[in-house]
Design a protein around this motif. Sequence first.
Motif, mmCIF file in Angstrom:
data_model
loop_
_atom_site.group_PDB
_atom_site.id
_atom_site.type_symbol
_atom_site.label_atom_id
_atom_site.label_comp_id
_atom_site.label_asym_id
_atom_site.label_seq_id
_atom_site.Cartn_x
_atom_site.Cartn_y
_atom_site.Cartn_z
ATOM 1 N N SER A 2 0.828 -1.200 0.000
ATOM 2 C CA SER A 2 0.000 0.000 0.000
ATOM 3 C C SER A 2 0.868 1.258 0.000
ATOM 4 N N THR A 3 0.371 2.276 -0.678
ATOM 5 C CA THR A 3 1.099 3.525 -0.830
ATOM 6 C C THR A 3 0.284 4.632 -0.187
ATOM 7 N N LEU A 56 4.233 20.281 -1.578
ATOM 8 C CA LEU A 56 5.129 19.139 -1.790
ATOM 9 C C LEU A 56 4.488 17.908 -1.160
ATOM 10 N N HIS A 57 4.121 16.960 -1.993
ATOM 11 C CA HIS A 57 3.507 15.709 -1.530
ATOM 12 C C HIS A 57 4.489 14.565 -1.748
ATOM 13 N N VAL A 58 4.488 13.628 -0.800
ATOM 14 C CA VAL A 58 5.342 12.455 -0.960
ATOM 15 C C VAL A 58 4.476 11.196 -0.993
ATOM 16 N N ALA A 59 5.017 10.186 -1.657
ATOM 17 C CA ALA A 59 4.417 8.849 -1.616
ATOM 18 C C ALA A 59 5.294 8.008 -0.711
ATOM 19 N N GLU A 60 4.650 7.337 0.252
ATOM 20 C CA GLU A 60 5.382 6.502 1.198
ATOM 21 C C GLU A 60 4.905 5.067 1.048
ATOM 22 N N ARG A 61 5.886 4.175 0.952
ATOM 23 C CA ARG A 61 5.555 2.751 0.828
ATOM 24 C C ARG A 61 6.447 1.965 1.760
ATOM 25 N N LEU A 90 10.001 9.740 -9.028
ATOM 26 C CA LEU A 90 9.839 8.507 -8.246
ATOM 27 C C LEU A 90 11.180 7.788 -8.132
ATOM 28 N N GLN A 91 11.298 6.973 -7.098
ATOM 29 C CA GLN A 91 12.463 6.089 -7.017
ATOM 30 C C GLN A 91 12.488 5.217 -8.277
#
Length: 165
Positions: A2-3, A56-61, A90-91
């Motif tokens: 989930s992200t 600034l938004h980040v995606a965390e997984r 993205l990574q």
Amino acid sequence: MSTTIRSARPGDWPALTELYNHYVLKTSITFDVEPYTVETRRPWFEQFAETGRYRLHVAERDGQIAGYAASSRFRPKRAYDTSVETSIYLQPDCHGQGIGTLLYTALFESLRGEDIHRALGGITLPNAASIALHRRFGFESTGVLHEVGRKLDRYWDVEWFEKAL
Ligand SMILES: CC(C)(COP(=O)(O)OP(=O)(O)OC[C@H]1O[C@@H](n2cnc3c(N)ncnc32)[C@H](O)[C@@H]1OP(=O)(O)O)[C@@H](O)C(=O)NCCC(=O)NCCS
């Protein structure tokens, strides 16, 4: 897996700097050529807030930063206030899994109601994934600037895209 998408916080700055430095050092996707430290990147981080045009938004997984999306000032002169430039990274092992779509959805949702008339994005060519993502979010091409950047021993074209907000 989930992200989670959320606003960035200072604790993310080291991971975000490392992520961006990959593209600085290895690609022509950004025209920055010198890697940043968290300190030299600080003015960039500090432009963002929880309200207003610059987010600034980040995606965390799995507790790791998978990517970010940002809206920044387009150009310094006052009449450009209502235009923002968006960027998204993205990574490398997180591409093509819908995370870019999640980040841009959150970014544009957060900008809804702000006094912004245009979002702009400059894409170094070729970059099929970025063009597909921007078109998906309603960006339209305004044209190509030819050989406007020199990096990694060659010149690169940049295609600009705009989106009405
Ligand atoms: C560009 C980037 C942010 C896209 O995010 P992503 O999570 O990979 O994209 P998604 O999985 O959400 O897919 C978005 C769209 O791009 C398409 N796409 C994804 N990877 C693609 C590829 N390699 N080639 C062509 N299209 C691609 C998807 O099919 C989808 O299109 P659709 O909406 O028409 O189905 C991501 O690939 C990335 O970080 N790339 C490196 C950094 C970069 O180029 N940043 C942009 C600078 S301008």
